[in-house]
Motif scaffolding. Structure first.
Motif, short mmCIF file in Angstrom:
data_model
loop_
_atom_site.label_atom_id
_atom_site.label_comp_id
_atom_site.label_asym_id
_atom_site.label_seq_id
_atom_site.Cartn_x
_atom_site.Cartn_y
_atom_site.Cartn_z
N PHE A 43 -8.20 10.95 4.42
CA PHE A 43 -7.21 10.09 4.62
C PHE A 43 -6.21 9.73 3.33
CE2 PHE A 43 -9.90 9.73 8.47
CZ PHE A 43 -9.08 10.10 9.26
N ALA A 44 -5.05 9.23 3.58
CA ALA A 44 -4.20 8.90 2.34
C ALA A 44 -4.48 7.59 2.14
CB ALA A 44 -2.91 9.17 2.80
N GLU A 45 -4.78 6.75 3.46
CA GLU A 45 -5.13 5.08 3.14
C GLU A 45 -6.46 4.95 2.41
OE1 GLU A 45 -2.30 6.73 6.39
OE2 GLU A 45 -4.52 6.96 5.92
N SER A 46 -7.46 5.79 2.31
CA SER A 46 -8.67 5.41 1.75
C SER A 46 -8.46 4.46 0.43
CB SER A 46 -9.48 6.78 1.46
OG SER A 46 -9.60 7.42 2.79
N ASP A 47 -9.06 3.40 0.49
CA ASP A 47 -8.87 2.63 -0.83
C ASP A 47 -10.00 2.48 -1.79
OD1 ASP A 47 -10.94 1.33 0.49
OD2 ASP A 47 -9.76 -0.61 0.91
N GLU A 48 -10.71 3.48 -1.88
CA GLU A 48 -11.73 3.64 -2.76
C GLU A 48 -11.75 4.76 -3.86
OE1 GLU A 48 -16.18 3.62 -1.91
OE2 GLU A 48 -15.83 1.81 -0.66
N GLY A 49 -10.32 5.29 -3.98
CA GLY A 49 -10.27 6.45 -4.84
C GLY A 49 -10.27 7.76 -4.48
N SER A 50 -11.04 7.86 -3.16
CA SER A 50 -11.28 9.07 -2.81
C SER A 50 -10.23 10.01 -2.43
CB SER A 50 -11.94 8.93 -1.44
OG SER A 50 -11.13 8.41 -0.41
N PRO A 51 -9.04 9.62 -2.43
CA PRO A 51 -7.78 10.73 -2.16
C PRO A 51 -7.51 11.57 -3.39
CG PRO A 51 -7.20 8.44 -1.03
CD PRO A 51 -8.55 8.34 -1.76
N PHE A 52 -7.81 11.05 -4.49
CA PHE A 52 -7.78 11.72 -5.66
C PHE A 52 -8.47 12.93 -5.59
CE2 PHE A 52 -9.77 12.88 -9.77
CZ PHE A 52 -8.44 12.93 -10.64
#
Length: 297
Positions: free
Chosen positions: A78-87
């Motif tokens: 998900f693009a909204e993930s806020d822990e840096g996982s989208p990287f």
């Protein structure tokens, strides 16, 4: 996944391999050396499999790293993930935070071209008649008074008082470590509840819950199991958001006070508002919500 919970998925016909990690240990600095060894071993083993696609539904930094470990050429999250996982993703899917988590997960399935017009809950094989059933009443209600976060827990004494008012006996479930909460419920139930805390694994809970008239709980894991089994759920919510994590389906009922501070997603009971989202929710209100749906005195 962490140790213990993986047994729920063992033998599932849709799962070829279970990768089990000690995620709770990863947070302990005293176990740093063991954690580093496990992470390096996991990276090596995952990378050797040759996965085509990796999907991250958690959106945590840890889960994002694991998708990268897989070396899959396609990594979805998900693009909204806020822990840096989208990287770590190759494809970032927008999933609204204003819908239920299940509907959000289905957005990834839709992106992959899957049909999502119907929802099924395939479970791993389990014993439909474990011995624990022989110790239970013929008809009963299941209560789950514990919760993963302390702030999501309605007082056990109130669960007990509620149990004392129901026409059916209550079977109280909890882990062995939370047996004290179950015992408190039983102590306030005036003889109308029994505890099987710590006496079942997740697979044994399936037949126990599937035979219940209905299920009363906080925002907790077994709530979703009851919903998957199509057992009517009466879920008490405080700081959590039932739109996101409530029982999925039209037959279920969420009981929550209408307060301007909720949902606040707190992990621990607040002091600013005296935890009124749970303290002020009375047994009468929960009982009345159950009575309106079941018409059972």
């Amino acid at each position: 996944m962490s140790h213990g919970l993986h047994t729920f998925l063992e033998g599932h016909p849709l799962i070829h391999t279970l990768w089990v990690i000690k995620k709770d240990q990863w947070k302990q600095w005293s176990r740093l050396e063991d954690t580093v060894k496990e992470i390096l071993s996991l990276k090596k083993q995952l990378g050797c499999v040759g996965y085509d696609v990796a999907i991250d539904l958690s959106g945590l930094f840890r889960s994002g790293v694991i998708t990268w470990f897989s070396k899959a050429p396609v990594r979805l999250g998900f693009a909204e993930s806020d822990e840096g996982s989208p990287f770590f993703y190759t494809h970032r899917i927008h999933g609204s935070m204003k819908i239920h988590a299940i509907d959000r997960y289905l957005e990834i399935a839709r992106y992959m071209g899957c049909k999502i017009n119907s929802i099924e809950y395939p479970l791993a094989p389990y014993n439909p008649a474990p011995g624990i059933l022989q110790t239970l009443p013929k008809k009963y209600v299941v209560m789950a008074p514990s919760a993963g976060k302390p702030a999501n827990q309605w007082p056990a004494e109130k669960f007990g008082e509620l149990a004392s008012r129901l026409s059916l006996p209550s079977v109280v479930i909890a882990s062995g470590g939370e047996a004290g909460i179950a015992d408190t419920v039983v102590a306030h139930a005036k003889g109308n509840a029994i505890s099987i805390a710590g006496k079942t694994g997740l697979k044994e809970l399936i037949p126990v819950i599937s035979r219940a008239a209905f299920f009363v709980c906080n925002d907790t894991g077994p709530m979703h199991l009851a919903a998957a089994l199509n057992i009517p759920v009466f879920a008490v919510f405080g700081p959590a958001n039932p739109v996101r994590t409530g029982p999925y389906g039209d037959i279920h009922t969420v009981i929550q006070l209408d307060l301007p501070c909720a949902p606040c997603y707190a992990k621990y009971p607040c002091t600013r508002y005296d935890f009124r989202c749970m303290k002020d929710l009375s047994v009468d209100q929960v009982y009345d919500a159950i009575y309106r749906k079941t018409k059972a005195p």
